[in-house]
Design an enzyme around this catalytic site. Structure first.
Site, PDB file in Angstrom:
ATOM      1  N   ASP A 186     131.777 103.183 -23.431  1.00  0.00           N
ATOM      2  CA  ASP A 186     131.013 102.841 -24.632  1.00  0.00           C
ATOM      3  C   ASP A 186     131.309 101.376 -24.938  1.00  0.00           C
ATOM      4  OD1 ASP A 186     130.079 102.422 -27.246  1.00  0.00           O
ATOM      5  OD2 ASP A 186     130.528 104.466 -27.879  1.00  0.00           O
ATOM      6  N   LYS A 211     123.481  98.478 -33.341  1.00  0.00           N
ATOM      7  CA  LYS A 211     124.485  97.507 -33.819  1.00  0.00           C
ATOM      8  C   LYS A 211     124.036  96.088 -33.460  1.00  0.00           C
ATOM      9  CE  LYS A 211     126.819 101.202 -34.997  1.00  0.00           C
ATOM     10  NZ  LYS A 211     127.797 101.899 -34.196  1.00  0.00           N
TER      11      LYS A 211
HETATM   12  C1  LIG Z   1     127.691 103.375 -33.964  1.00  0.00           C
HETATM   13  C2  LIG Z   1     128.334 103.721 -32.688  1.00  0.00           C
HETATM   14  C3  LIG Z   1     127.737 104.632 -31.823  1.00  0.00           C
HETATM   15  C4  LIG Z   1     126.514 105.423 -32.183  1.00  0.00           C
HETATM   16  O1  LIG Z   1     125.376 104.670 -32.288  1.00  0.00           O
HETATM   17  P1  LIG Z   1     124.118 105.137 -33.184  1.00  0.00           P
HETATM   18  O2  LIG Z   1     123.055 104.201 -32.698  1.00  0.00           O
HETATM   19  O3  LIG Z   1     124.510 104.959 -34.603  1.00  0.00           O
HETATM   20  O4  LIG Z   1     123.822 106.548 -32.830  1.00  0.00           O
HETATM   21  C5  LIG Z   1     128.354 104.877 -30.618  1.00  0.00           C
HETATM   22  N1  LIG Z   1     129.502 104.277 -30.281  1.00  0.00           N
HETATM   23  C6  LIG Z   1     130.114 103.399 -31.092  1.00  0.00           C
HETATM   24  C7  LIG Z   1     131.377 102.765 -30.661  1.00  0.00           C
HETATM   25  C8  LIG Z   1     129.555 103.109 -32.330  1.00  0.00           C
HETATM   26  O5  LIG Z   1     130.181 102.270 -33.147  1.00  0.00           O
END
Ligand SMILES: *Cc1c(COP(=O)(O)O)cnc(C)c1O
Length: 391
Positions: A186, A211
């Site tokens: 991730d 994000k």
């Molecule tokens: C926010 C976030 C997600 C999930 O993303 P969404 O687009 O809100 O579903 C996944 N991994 C991390 C590290 C995040 O901060």
């Protein structure tokens, strides 16, 4: 892969839109549609047979020109063989895990994983008879000892949510690859602009596009970038489940990509300035920012990342929950809310969820997301509220 002769700034400006200036708008239009029609049955059948290929116009759920342009641009940025877009970052994570997990298999998950990664493992995968094992983020080469014949994947995050430890990505990825186990990372924190997981030996790089990639708190999307070996299987899972992105979101992601580098550079500088200033305040025990050596795994960040995000943790000396609540409520420039990576500053107290490595740090952990406001205003805001932690 972006060629060495093409600076990333040129890529961000030029990719994801048709080449040439043939009397059209700079940006692709917001593309909406379900049915795509053909003049001959043969052309329809050819599209149907190639529907899992990026670039095949077959039906709205499989993508359209704007989707494919965005997938190409993101694949280049991530040094990936291919990208599949999803409706959210959580969908990118869960659909990737679903591609690899099988009943009776064993999944290794880093212990500082994002809360919803953990929720998918606990609520969905366990019910499908997948054994989920969490491991110490600082495990390094010790990961090899946890691999079993039944291990279906290793799920990583760098840095970890809430506590910001940076794992030794290449060492863990190499241990997994040596056992023929796919690794997933991730990479939401800095995006492929500052960290390229596939170049570090990881098989699948996932990120939330909600994000920094879109960058304005107005879009939800997920990105799955992978090696050629896994691309088709992941794409088939996403299509089989029926997840899809909307035309407006694709437009917003393409627009966000244009300014990714200048936004990230400004936010990186502001984040480090704020973290350094916070570290000097008497109420602060330490900052958990990967670019600072008070953060576990700082040496891995220095080796594997070319920048950082504006999201970091601050451990305050022990005080009550009520004091932390009063401090957070007293901040005027920081919104209280989940997500991050937009242009605005945010704050949120964090209670780390751990299984393999309990979080025993004394003190109160608070997460800050530094946006594009004036850093002197942010410091003045925090300085005015800090006495609430000691009174
Ligand atoms: C926010 C976030 C997600 C999930 O993303 P969404 O687009 O809100 O579903 C996944 N991994 C991390 C590290 C995040 O901060």
């Amino acid at each position: 892969m972006i060629s060495k002769s093409k600076p990333v700034s040129d890529h961000l400006v030029q990719s994801g839109r048709p080449a040439g200036n043939d009397g059209r708008h700079v940006n692709l239009p917001i593309e909406l549609g379900s049915t795509i029609v053909f003049d001959t049955l043969a052309a329809f059948e050819a599209a149907r047979d190639a529907r899992y290929e990026t670039g095949t116009m077959y039906y709205g759920r499989y993508g359209n020109e704007a989707t494919f342009q965005l997938e190409h641009a993101l694949a280049e940025l991530d040094s990936a063989a291919g990208v599949t877009l999803t409706s959210s970052g959580v969908a990118a994570i869960s659909l990737t895990l679903m591609t690899f997990a099988r009943p009776g298999s064993h999944l290794l998950v880093i212990d500082n994983a994002y809360a919803n990664t953990r929720a998918f493992c606990e609520k969905v995968l366990k019910a499908m008879d997948v054994e989920v094992e969490y491991f110490d983020p600082m495990i390094g080469s010790g990961l090899a000892d946890l691999l079993r014949d039944t291990t279906c994947a290793v799920m990583l995050e760098a840095p970890g949510s809430g506590t910001f430890e940076v794992p030794d990505i290449p060492t863990i990825a190499a241990a997994a690859r040596a056992a023929n186990v796919p690794s997933i990372l991730d990479n939401t924190w800095t995006t492929p602009l500052f960290c390229k997981p596939l170049e570090l030996g990881v098989d699948v790089s996932v990120a939330s596009g909600s994000k920094f990639l879109s960058g304005h708190s107005d879009c939800m999307m997920g990105v799955i970038a992978s090696t050629a070996e896994h691309h088709k299987a992941i794409r088939q899972t996403v299509m089989a489940v029926g997840d899809k992105t909307g035309g407006q979101e694709v437009f917003l992601m393409l627009r966000g990509l244009r300014t990714l580098k200048i936004r990230m550079e400004a936010i990186d500088a502001a984040g480090r300035e704020m973290a350094a200033w916070m570290a000097e305040q008497p109420q602060v025990k330490r900052v958990l920012h990967p670019a600072f050596d008070s953060c576990p795994g700082h040496q891995h960040w220095a080796r594997d990342f070319s920048g950082s995000a504006g999201l970091f943790g601050v451990v305050f000396h022990p005080c009550s929950d009520d004091q932390i609540r009063a401090f957070v409520d007293a901040l005027h420039h920081f919104g209280i809310g989940v997500s991050w990576g937009g242009f605005e500053s945010l704050v949120l107290p964090v209670k780390p969820l751990r299984v393999a490595t309990p979080w025993t740090e004394e003190g109160q952990l608070v997460r800050f997301n530094i946006g594009l406001e004036d850093t002197e205003s942010l410091k003045a805001d925090i300085a005015a509220a800090l006495p609430l932690l000691t009174s």
